[in-house]
Design an enzyme around this catalytic site. Structure first.
Site, PDB file in Angstrom:
ATOM      1  N   ASP A 152       0.764  -1.245   0.055  1.00  0.00           N
ATOM      2  CA  ASP A 152       0.003  -0.060   0.000  1.00  0.00           C
ATOM      3  C   ASP A 152       0.801   1.140   0.013  1.00  0.00           C
ATOM      4  OD1 ASP A 152      -2.004   1.914   0.568  1.00  0.00           O
ATOM      5  OD2 ASP A 152      -3.046   1.053   2.088  1.00  0.00           O
ATOM      6  N   ASP A 222     -10.562   3.818  -1.402  1.00  0.00           N
ATOM      7  CA  ASP A 222     -11.234   2.919  -0.527  1.00  0.00           C
ATOM      8  C   ASP A 222     -12.636   2.753  -0.324  1.00  0.00           C
ATOM      9  OD1 ASP A 222      -8.462   3.014   0.309  1.00  0.00           O
ATOM     10  OD2 ASP A 222      -9.057   3.111   2.439  1.00  0.00           O
TER      11      ASP A 222
HETATM   12  C1  GLA Z   1      -5.615   2.184   2.972  1.00  0.00           C
HETATM   13  C2  GLA Z   1      -6.057   0.998   1.930  1.00  0.00           C
HETATM   14  C3  GLA Z   1      -7.086   0.279   2.890  1.00  0.00           C
HETATM   15  C4  GLA Z   1      -6.443  -0.351   3.861  1.00  0.00           C
HETATM   16  C5  GLA Z   1      -5.611   0.755   4.785  1.00  0.00           C
HETATM   17  C6  GLA Z   1      -4.962   0.203   6.011  1.00  0.00           C
HETATM   18  O1  GLA Z   1      -6.381   3.190   3.059  1.00  0.00           O
HETATM   19  O2  GLA Z   1      -6.540   1.846   0.801  1.00  0.00           O
HETATM   20  O3  GLA Z   1      -7.275  -0.829   1.875  1.00  0.00           O
HETATM   21  O4  GLA Z   1      -5.324  -1.284   3.692  1.00  0.00           O
HETATM   22  O5  GLA Z   1      -4.886   1.762   4.128  1.00  0.00           O
HETATM   23  O6  GLA Z   1      -4.240   1.222   6.951  1.00  0.00           O
END
Ligand code: GLA
Length: 400
Positions: A152, A222
């Site tokens: 990520d 997200d």
């Molecule tokens: C980001 C990602 C999410 C999750 C969070 C964890 O927002 O897009 O899917 O993994 O980080 O902190």
């Protein structure tokens, strides 16, 4: 037979066409031949996830029939990370006392274990990322027995902007280099790992993600457990079909089926759209509160067969007018999957054209209504249907 097996490498070497050496090693073809299926801790547990939660999730994936339906990966998202020791070796935090033992447990259930990290110094939830420790971390994952890595961007954004403050192109190049670096580290570590990119769709990631070894890549922001979020993401996938296929998938984000206040129709629409999109199916709900209704949606064999269709062709949008959209995808056996979605607030009473020709089908094809579980017999373009608010009609069409 044993002789044949002994000779197999030789036979393959003879029949395999000569290839020039690729600049980047592609991921093993068998990994993610169909979109990965499993469960991820983030949508429900967020930062609170513990070893016990993961074991319980694994238990329920088996007892609920989800494993039999294809859900194999049990993925721990952010907030498992602890601190690095004097040699830079990362330890899990106190919520995960023994990651190797946890992996062994998950594997003993016939499942696979996934982890999360970031190319940055910090993850999104401000735990240590892999920056400067890529190989060390990849080796650690291999030693633990990790099968899936979600990587990520988060903390790397600061690093790339500080490295090239006024040069956007250079920043994007550095981002790709960071993803390729972990790819190479995973290959070097020697354990097959499904590699999942999470950078929210920046820089048309679908155009280059396979080159950095990705099996899947997030195409946007997200998700959250509202129909507005699900609809926004799904509609945003139009035009991306040509970038996905066996071994490399667009990822509209994890499932929210069973979370929030989604209605039965909304949960079904969510599941249907993700299946049409050949999306990874990573459930994100609290498995300890699975209801028969949610289990039925998550394990629906007809819907999963669309998602997991070996042809791996993601759906395209073939019609959009107001709240009504039609998406279709061809399937390996010549069938066509068609989803007619009502994104609107009102019940849609009139039949509209199914646009069979645009879907690659035609009049007289037989239709099977997947959520209704009934054969509709031969249909034509003017099939009269009613769609309630946020409902989706999913048809599997077969040539007569
Ligand atoms: C980001 C990602 C999410 C999750 C969070 C964890 O927002 O897009 O899917 O993994 O980080 O902190």
């Amino acid at each position: 037979m044993p002789t044949l097996i002994r000779l197999l490498p030789l036979i393959l070497a003879i029949v395999a066409p000569a290839r020039s050496a690729p600049t980047i090693t592609p991921p093993p073809a068998v990994l993610a031949a169909t979109p990965p299926m499993g469960w991820n801790s983030w949508n429900w547990f967020n930062r609170k996830v513990t070893d016990a939660d993961i074991r319980q999730a694994a238990d329920i994936i088996v007892s609920s029939g989800m494993r039999e339906a294809g859900y194999l990966y049990v993925n721990i998202d952010d907030a498992w990370e602890g601190t690095r020791d004097a040699h830079g070796v990362l330890r899990a935090n106190e919520k995960f006392p023994d990651m190797k033992a946890l992996a062994d447990y998950v594997h003993s259930k016939g499942l696979k274990l996934g982890l999360y990290s970031s190319p940055g110094a910090l993850t999104c939830a401000k735990f240590p990322g892999s920056y400067g420790h890529e190989q060390q971390d990849a080796d650690l994952y291999a030693a633990w027995g990790i099968d899936f890595l979600k990587y990520d961007l988060c903390g790397f954004r600061t690093i790339m902007t500080e490295a090239a403050p006024n040069d956007k192109r250079e920043q994007l190049r550095l981002m790709r280099v960071a993803y390729e670096k972990m790819h190479q580290a995973l290959l070097q570590a020697g354990r097959p790992v499904v590699y999942s990119l999470c950078q929210y769709g920046y820089d048309a990631v679908w155009q280059w993600a396979p080159e950095v070894g990705a099996h899947l890549w997030r195409t946007g922001d997200d998700i959250n457990a509202t129909f507005a979020s699900i609809a926004l993401i799904a509609r945003g996938q139009a035009g991306l079909a040509k970038y996905s296929g066996p071994g490399h998938w667009n990822d509209p984000d994890m499932l929210e089926v069973g979370n929030g206040k989604l209605t039965l129709d909304e949960n079904r629409t969510h599941m249907a759209l993700w299946a049409m999109l050949a999306a990874p199916l990573l459930a994100g709900n609290n498995l300890t509160q699975l209801t028969p209704e949610i289990t039925a949606i998550l394990t629906d064999r007809d819907i999963i067969a669309i998602d997991q269709d070996p042809l791996g062709k993601q759906a395209d949008r073939i019609f959009a007018e107001g709240p009504i959209e039609i998406w279709s995808r061809p399937l390996a056996n010549g069938d066509v999957a068609l989803a007619v979605v009502n994104f609107g607030q009102d019940t849609f009473l009139r039949g509209i054209s199914l646009h069979l020709q645009a879907a690659g089908a035609g009049p007289g094809w037989h239709a099977y209504d997947i959520w209704g579980k009934k054969n509709l017999g031969p249909i034509d373009d003017h099939y009269a249907f009613t769609l309630k608010r946020h409902e989706t009609l999913v048809l599997r069409l077969t040539r007569s």
